[in-house]
Design a protein around this motif. Structure first.
Motif, PDB file in Angstrom:
ATOM      1  N   VAL A 379       0.836  -1.203   0.000  1.00 11.90           N
ATOM      2  CA  VAL A 379       0.000   0.000   0.000  1.00 11.90           C
ATOM      3  C   VAL A 379       0.874   1.258   0.000  1.00 11.90           C
ATOM      4  O   VAL A 379       0.644   2.202  -0.766  1.00 11.90           O
ATOM      5  N   ALA A 383       1.326   4.210  -2.861  1.00  6.51           N
ATOM      6  CA  ALA A 383       1.161   5.635  -2.560  1.00  6.51           C
ATOM      7  C   ALA A 383       2.403   6.418  -2.963  1.00  6.51           C
ATOM      8  O   ALA A 383       2.305   7.521  -3.519  1.00  6.51           O
ATOM      9  N   PHE A 390      -4.514   5.846  -4.310  1.00  5.38           N
ATOM     10  CA  PHE A 390      -3.745   5.978  -3.079  1.00  5.38           C
ATOM     11  C   PHE A 390      -3.386   7.445  -2.835  1.00  5.38           C
ATOM     12  O   PHE A 390      -3.376   8.274  -3.752  1.00  5.38           O
ATOM     13  N   LEU A 474      -3.822   4.980   2.247  1.00  6.13           N
ATOM     14  CA  LEU A 474      -4.779   4.582   1.219  1.00  6.13           C
ATOM     15  C   LEU A 474      -5.814   5.664   0.937  1.00  6.13           C
ATOM     16  O   LEU A 474      -6.087   5.981  -0.223  1.00  6.13           O
TER      17      LEU A 474
END
Length: 664
Positions: A379, A383, A390, A474
């Motif tokens: 995640v 990002a 994201f 997120l």
């Protein structure tokens, strides 16, 4: 309780926790962990209350005279606008996560009490910088952070890497702090006050006599503190410290302080077109250079360090085009996913059985062994690569949109050339960022190195923190780009179609290039282990801090084999791989330009002191010493000799008197 009182308690509570932790660390060790976690947690609650009361509206200002100086007074002042309110929440949030994570990650460390106290002091200093309404008080927090970083980076002082890294971080940042101090004094003198509100008022009325000189002096300090070219070289080496410290420094303190300072005083820099252009060039070089360097690093923490330098380059790029809202938006977004990257990286390092030199080329089969770190780090890397939806996508797109507006002729506080410089560099860095993020993910979780022993599961405190940080990584960007303009300057932070397509397209291309190069390299150079897996010292449930045992392990941890040749970075960079891995040899350049001349001058001074000054000193003492030796020979201690000399002297004097009398 008034908002001013709440705001004063936000930096005060971690400071009191640090003092109490140092005093009780040895006498009452059971209080160490509560004193580490509760003060920053309380500060987080209070900072959130202050932010809720401020609400993005009128700034909260309060001050009292701290000390008269005879010229420009120094005030103990608060200045809390939307920027300060939200950044303080970020600082307290990340500090709380780091302290909770550290209770498990460093629970066997004998120096944990001092570590926890220094982290609290570090947090307090950054919160002081965020809330301060006076530049001299801000400077106090600025310098306290430098001292804390010296001790925290050198936490494992038993290793030469940690000692060298802490000293380098201190000296390089001090190199920037000297002109920064001069710039602050010049700014206060021109404005007639160190109060931020009065300084900004003086700028608005054209009251600065030397805006370019002041801005450039201040930029030197910002470059050192926020690790921007050319004073960025300390940050990759600072990875010798504990991994949670790296998370704190990179996500919410120290390096964020320089960006926040420029955002706080952006009108001062906008008063000089030359300073804005210099800021744009500095951001562009930083983004591109750090992206190339990250693509060539083997140590997972050095990859993340160079990624921090590049993301800070995005923030300074946004400031260079005059959009501090975009800069602080990316600072907030980056704080969440960069803290997650480092803390998940800490779990990966522990699982890989390596020390602080966490070589990705020696990692293998980590996806199934640390599933929480795998998913949360995935995640965070998405990002970082600015893949929608994201958080990094929205914050990075706000930077690209701001640069595109200035480059295409929209009126702004900086020259149009600055917009083009930032835009082109930021787009190229988007490709590089996705490439090194993909490379890190492939080498860490699908690596071909030998498998290290299983050190057991990570503590619950570490795992919970990872998932807590995964939520803003997120979802923060999608929620924030609509609401943050009301907290900032009112400018839109929404992505634009052109920059979204370009930025995301280049990120996808970068990821695909890294994946294709990884497959090609893996096919051409299959893994050939050169040795077996060495035994790893087991601590309490296997929770031995990797860096703390560096002195007892091989240079790259437990896995005794050659680096995995299936490295996509080598294929992607080609002949640039070697220079990029060495940081383009900037340390060698600085050694030739600064270190060697200083050492040469010191040798000359030592020679002059020993061979010239000491010669004169020895010569001045030689004559009395010779006279003393002659007189000492006459002092034999023999009474007969003394009487004989006395009689001889008497005879000589008698003869002399008779001769004189007969002559007369």
């Amino acid at each position: 309780m008034t908002t001013t009182t709440l705001a004063a308690l936000v930096p005060l509570l971690p400071f009191l926790g640090a003092v109490a932790g140092l005093l009780l660390g040895r006498t009452a060790p059971g209080f160490v962990r509560p004193l580490a976690v509760l003060p920053p947690l309380a500060s987080l609650v209070l900072a959130a209350l202050v932010a809720a009361r401020q609400g993005g509206g009128r700034a909260i200002d309060a001050y009292t005279l701290l000390t008269p100086t005879g010229s420009v007074p120094v005030d103990l002042a608060l200045h809390i606008d939307g920027f300060a309110a939200l950044v303080a929440v970020l600082v307290a949030f990340v500090a709380t996560c780091v302290q909770i994570y550290s209770t498990g990650y460093l629970r066997d460390d004998p120096r944990y009490p001092s570590y926890a106290a220094l982290v609290s002091l570090f947090t307090s200093a950054m919160l002081l910088v965020v809330y301060s309404g006076d530049l001299i008080v801000l400077l106090v927090g600025w310098e306290v952070m430098g001292i804390c970083s010296y001790f925290l980076v050198g936490h494992y002082w038993g290793t030469p890497e940690a000692r060298a890294a802490s000293l380098k971080a201190f000296l390089v940042t001090k190199l920037g702090d000297l002109p920064f101090l001069i710039g602050l004094f010049a700014l206060g003198t021109d404005a007639g006050s160190f109060r931020i509100t009065r300084v900004l008022g003086a700028v608005a009325s054209g009251g600065l006599d030397h805006p370019t000189v002041i801005a450039l002096l201040l930029l030197a300090g910002v470059a050192g503190k926020s690790a921007q070219f050319p004073l960025h070289t300390w940050l990759p080496d600072a990875m010798a410290g504990p991994t949670p410290v790296s998370a704190l420094i990179h996500a919410a303190t120290m390096v964020a302080a320089g960006v926040y300072f420029v955002a706080r005083l952006l009108p001062v820099f906008e008063a000089s077109a030359a300073a804005m252009t210099v800021l744009a060039v500095m951001a562009a070089v930083t983004m591109l250079g750090s992206g190339l360097a990250a693509l060539a690093q083997d140590d997972i923490k050095r990859v993340l360090a160079y990624s921090t330098i590049g993301q800070l380059g995005y923030m300074t790029g946004a400031l260079a085009v005059g959009d501090r809202g975009a800069a602080v938006f990316h600072l907030l977004s980056h704080g969440a996913f960069k803290a997650l990257l480092f803390l998940a990286g800490g779990a990966v390092i522990h699982a890989a059985g390596t020390n602080s030199l966490a070589a990705m080329s020696r990692m293998s089969h980590l996806r199934d062994r640390v599933p929480d770190a795998f998913w949360t780090m995935t995640v965070a890397l998405l990002a970082l690569a600015a893949i929608p939806p994201f958080s990094g996508f929205f914050s990075k797109e706000s930077v690209l949109a701001a640069a595109e507006r200035l480059a295409t002729g929209h009126p702004g506080p900086a020259p149009g050339a600055a917009g083009w410089i930032v835009l082109v560099a930021a787009l190229a860095t988007a490709l590089l960022t996705a490439a090194y993020a993909t490379r890190l993910w492939l080498l860490a979780f699908r690596g071909r190195g030998a498998e290290a022993p299983d050190h057991g599961r990570q503590p619950l405190t570490m795992t919970v923190v990872l998932w807590v940080l995964a939520l803003p990584s997120l979802a923060f960007g999608a929620l924030a780009y609509r609401t943050l303009p009301g907290w900032f300057d009112g400018r839109s932070l929404a992505p634009t179609l052109l920059t979204s397509v370009l930025g995301t397209g280049l990120a996808v291309v970068g990821g695909l290039l890294a994946y294709g190069a990884w497959q090609r390299a893996a096919a051409r150079a299959p893994r050939v282990p050169l040795g077996a897996v060495a035994a790893h010292p087991e601590g309490d449930a296997g929770l031995v801090e990797a860096e703390a045992i560096a002195a007892h392990e091989p240079a790259y941890g437990d896995i005794a084999q050659a680096p995995d040749p299936a490295d996509p970075g080598r294929l992607l960079l080609g002949p640039l791989f070697g220079p990029a891995a060495a940081g383009f040899h900037l340390d060698a350049v600085y050694s030739a330009l600064f270190v060697r001349p200083v050492l040469g001058a010191a040798s000359l001074v030592r020679f002059l002191d020993r061979e010239v000054v000491d010669t004169y000193v020895r010569g001045a003492a030689a004559l009395p010493r010779l006279l003393g030796a002659a007189v000492r020979r006459a002092q034999t201690g023999n009474v007969q000799t003394y009487v004989s000399a006395l009689l001889a002297g008497t005879v000589v004097l008698t003869v002399a008197v008779l001769l004189v009398a007969s002559g007369a």
